[in-house]
Motif scaffolding. Sequence first.
Motif, PDB file in Angstrom:
ATOM      1  N   ARG A 113       0.849  -1.201   0.000  1.00  0.00           N
ATOM      2  CA  ARG A 113       0.000   0.000   0.000  1.00  0.00           C
ATOM      3  C   ARG A 113       0.879   1.243   0.000  1.00  0.00           C
ATOM      4  N   LEU A 114       0.642   2.138  -0.941  1.00  0.00           N
ATOM      5  CA  LEU A 114       1.371   3.395  -1.022  1.00  0.00           C
ATOM      6  C   LEU A 114       0.489   4.520  -0.512  1.00  0.00           C
ATOM      7  N   ASP A 115       0.984   5.225   0.503  1.00  0.00           N
ATOM      8  CA  ASP A 115       0.242   6.313   1.143  1.00  0.00           C
ATOM      9  C   ASP A 115      -1.125   5.796   1.616  1.00  0.00           C
TER      10      ASP A 115
ATOM     11  N   ASP B 213       3.132   4.648  -8.998  1.00  0.00           N
ATOM     12  CA  ASP B 213       3.360   6.053  -9.347  1.00  0.00           C
ATOM     13  C   ASP B 213       3.484   6.865  -8.065  1.00  0.00           C
ATOM     14  N   ALA B 214       4.574   7.624  -7.975  1.00  0.00           N
ATOM     15  CA  ALA B 214       4.821   8.436  -6.777  1.00  0.00           C
ATOM     16  C   ALA B 214       5.134   9.853  -7.195  1.00  0.00           C
ATOM     17  N   PRO B 215       4.154  10.762  -7.158  1.00  0.00           N
ATOM     18  CA  PRO B 215       4.414  12.159  -7.513  1.00  0.00           C
ATOM     19  C   PRO B 215       5.344  12.820  -6.492  1.00  0.00           C
ATOM     20  N   LYS B 216       5.786  14.023  -6.843  1.00  0.00           N
ATOM     21  CA  LYS B 216       6.733  14.740  -5.987  1.00  0.00           C
ATOM     22  C   LYS B 216       6.162  14.917  -4.587  1.00  0.00           C
ATOM     23  N   GLY B 217       7.016  14.603  -3.576  1.00  0.00           N
ATOM     24  CA  GLY B 217       6.578  14.764  -2.193  1.00  0.00           C
ATOM     25  C   GLY B 217       7.035  13.613  -1.325  1.00  0.00           C
ATOM     26  N   SER B 218       6.506  13.576  -0.109  1.00  0.00           N
ATOM     27  CA  SER B 218       6.835  12.523   0.848  1.00  0.00           C
ATOM     28  C   SER B 218       5.817  11.395   0.738  1.00  0.00           C
ATOM     29  N   HIS B 219       6.315  10.144   0.866  1.00  0.00           N
ATOM     30  CA  HIS B 219       5.439   8.992   0.699  1.00  0.00           C
ATOM     31  C   HIS B 219       5.720   7.949   1.777  1.00  0.00           C
ATOM     32  N   THR B 220       4.695   7.141   2.030  1.00  0.00           N
ATOM     33  CA  THR B 220       4.807   6.030   2.972  1.00  0.00           C
ATOM     34  C   THR B 220       4.351   4.754   2.285  1.00  0.00           C
ATOM     35  N   VAL B 221       5.190   3.723   2.334  1.00  0.00           N
ATOM     36  CA  VAL B 221       4.842   2.448   1.726  1.00  0.00           C
ATOM     37  C   VAL B 221       4.819   1.393   2.822  1.00  0.00           C
ATOM     38  N   VAL B 222       3.813   0.502   2.744  1.00  0.00           N
ATOM     39  CA  VAL B 222       3.603  -0.538   3.751  1.00  0.00           C
ATOM     40  C   VAL B 222       3.454  -1.877   3.040  1.00  0.00           C
ATOM     41  N   VAL B 223       3.903  -2.960   3.688  1.00  0.00           N
ATOM     42  CA  VAL B 223       3.786  -4.283   3.095  1.00  0.00           C
ATOM     43  C   VAL B 223       3.202  -5.260   4.113  1.00  0.00           C
ATOM     44  N   ARG B 224       2.465  -6.236   3.618  1.00  0.00           N
ATOM     45  CA  ARG B 224       1.982  -7.337   4.448  1.00  0.00           C
ATOM     46  C   ARG B 224       1.957  -8.604   3.607  1.00  0.00           C
ATOM     47  N   ALA B 225       2.117  -9.749   4.251  1.00  0.00           N
ATOM     48  CA  ALA B 225       2.173 -11.035   3.546  1.00  0.00           C
ATOM     49  C   ALA B 225       1.089 -11.962   4.073  1.00  0.00           C
ATOM     50  N   THR B 226       0.677 -12.869   3.191  1.00  0.00           N
ATOM     51  CA  THR B 226      -0.290 -13.909   3.555  1.00  0.00           C
ATOM     52  C   THR B 226       0.326 -15.259   3.236  1.00  0.00           C
ATOM     53  N   ASP B 227       0.271 -16.185   4.184  1.00  0.00           N
ATOM     54  CA  ASP B 227       0.892 -17.496   3.952  1.00  0.00           C
ATOM     55  C   ASP B 227      -0.090 -18.455   3.279  1.00  0.00           C
ATOM     56  N   LYS B 228       0.357 -19.660   3.015  1.00  0.00           N
ATOM     57  CA  LYS B 228      -0.436 -20.632   2.262  1.00  0.00           C
ATOM     58  C   LYS B 228      -1.557 -21.264   3.080  1.00  0.00           C
TER      59      LYS B 228
ATOM     60  N   GLY C 284       4.142  -7.114  13.102  1.00  0.00           N
ATOM     61  CA  GLY C 284       3.802  -5.778  12.622  1.00  0.00           C
ATOM     62  C   GLY C 284       4.136  -5.621  11.150  1.00  0.00           C
ATOM     63  N   TRP C 285       3.519  -4.629  10.527  1.00  0.00           N
ATOM     64  CA  TRP C 285       3.793  -4.345   9.122  1.00  0.00           C
ATOM     65  C   TRP C 285       5.031  -3.459   9.013  1.00  0.00           C
ATOM     66  N   HIS C 286       5.888  -3.788   8.050  1.00  0.00           N
ATOM     67  CA  HIS C 286       7.066  -2.959   7.810  1.00  0.00           C
ATOM     68  C   HIS C 286       6.647  -1.731   7.010  1.00  0.00           C
ATOM     69  N   THR C 287       7.041  -0.571   7.478  1.00  0.00           N
ATOM     70  CA  THR C 287       6.685   0.699   6.857  1.00  0.00           C
ATOM     71  C   THR C 287       7.949   1.487   6.541  1.00  0.00           C
ATOM     72  N   VAL C 288       8.023   2.051   5.343  1.00  0.00           N
ATOM     73  CA  VAL C 288       9.174   2.849   4.926  1.00  0.00           C
ATOM     74  C   VAL C 288       8.670   4.205   4.429  1.00  0.00           C
ATOM     75  N   VAL C 289       9.331   5.262   4.884  1.00  0.00           N
ATOM     76  CA  VAL C 289       9.025   6.616   4.428  1.00  0.00           C
ATOM     77  C   VAL C 289      10.139   7.076   3.493  1.00  0.00           C
ATOM     78  N   PHE C 290       9.765   7.611   2.330  1.00  0.00           N
ATOM     79  CA  PHE C 290      10.747   8.119   1.363  1.00  0.00           C
ATOM     80  C   PHE C 290      10.159   9.345   0.693  1.00  0.00           C
ATOM     81  N   ASP C 291      10.964  10.015  -0.127  1.00  0.00           N
ATOM     82  CA  ASP C 291      10.432  11.175  -0.838  1.00  0.00           C
ATOM     83  C   ASP C 291      10.865  11.131  -2.291  1.00  0.00           C
ATOM     84  N   THR C 292      10.122  11.838  -3.108  1.00  0.00           N
ATOM     85  CA  THR C 292      10.439  11.945  -4.529  1.00  0.00           C
ATOM     86  C   THR C 292      10.615  13.416  -4.883  1.00  0.00           C
TER      87      THR C 292
END
Length: 525
Positions: free
Chosen positions: A454-456, A482-497, A516-524
């Motif tokens: 999930r982005l933002d 797609d990440a327009p100019k600015g600050s963004h937050t990306v989150v990931v989650r997994a589902t097992d079999k 917990g979900w791993h979250t990374v903040v970055f900017d473009t």
Amino acid sequence: MSTQVTDQPSTAASTSPRIGKWWAALIGVVALAAALGAGQLVAGFVGTTASPFLAVANFVIDHSPQSIVKWAEKTLETWDKPVLKLGLGVLLVVFAMVAGLVSRRKPRPGQLVVGLLGVAGIAAVYLRQDLGPIALLAPVATLLVGIGAFTWLHSVALRTPSVAAGAEDGTTRRRFLVTTGGVAAGAGVAALAGQFIGSANDAESSRAMVGKLTPATAAPPIPADADFAKLGTPPFLTPNKDFYRIDTALVIPQVRTEDWSLRIHGMVDREVTFDYNEIRNRPLVEQTVTMTCVSNEVGGPYISTANFVGVWLRDLLNEAGVRQGSQQLFATSSDGWTCGSPVEAALDPKRGAMLAIGMNGEPLPLEHGFPARIVVPGLYGYVSGTKWVAELELTTWAARRGYWLDRGWGEQGPIKTMSRIDSPQGFQSLPAGRITVSGIAWAQPTGIDKVEVRLDDGPWRAAELSTVVNDSTWRMWHLQADAPKGSHTVVVRATDKLGYTQTEQRAGTVPDGATGWHTVVFDTQ
């Protein structure tokens, strides 16, 4: 008739010579060096870990509060052991200086301090389960040489005018410096000699003699699309030099193949012992396994994958005959470390628990357990990954407790369904527009079925997954966004079999692994 009282020195203490402060401190430090050098020299003959310095450091590791251990792991990461040794060294120097400073007139106070440090070294070696009575020779030598050197240097200092009285007598001062320098140099030579003697029987030469390990049953080749390394994920197989290492060993155990054996006992029909050649000459199997440390925080680095070569652990256990009611496979390392694995997991043919002797096409590296280690897929390393393994006992959970159980960690340690973002990295700056998000997910031994990103505040989107190697390995993923100019937050989650999606709820690593979900903040830009 009156008596006139005159103020005249009347005690021996007021006229007896006194060593200058800096000289007294130097005596203590040089005596410490002599003591440690002697201990290292004797340890070269009776066993490297018999060094009282290392024994005390190991005692500190074994008895430190869990909060301090966790802080060190999180803050210092793999530097925790060097920092511990440096800190212990500084502390010993301080004690040595104190020993000298409290003995400026008489040696007795300093002898007492040195003696107490020596007794602490003897106690630390005595408490080591992996050392026999002969190992006590090393700390005893440390004690005797420490007291002897301190006493002798103290007497020499009192007989040296410029040292005892502070007079500007350069000749005698230089003579004393030469004496202390000679003792310090002798200590260094002794320490180096002990290191050389100990390394003469090290395991590296033994490892070199093992030769190529060719499995009778090789692991399936790793598909070319098993990773997305060009998009920011790790390579599927972790090179041995990069494979994470978490253990309590201050010094890597030096176990040669000719000295190694594995004893299986306890709740078995018959006790059995295997030497290295018996294992080496069996039909070897190869298996690709991802190992994970329970200390791995959300998004952490302590996860790696390798091709392990060895024999099925269940075959060895079946030769001993596992008795009804045994619950725990209690493993002991050659350095005394212990852990317990569920017997059910060790015997499960689908899981594939191994006694491994090879890793990524070569004999196990020393730091990863040479000559042999245990690998139980699907369990965190603290209950499944005994390196330098020497003994396996079939027992119950109530009868024996592994090293980490008494330090607040859980009993059985199944690996949790988790995921991590590897690209972009936290606070990284990227060009605005189309970006690639990539990473890894794992759920050994169940396997990963789906990864969502999930982005933002946007919707969850399914990432593209790499080809499955097996369910006991990690799985790579990537997603274009797609990440327009600015600050963004990306989150990931997994589902097992099994259909379980990792929880958003954050939890620390204690007692049985982070969530917990791993979250990374970055900017473009």
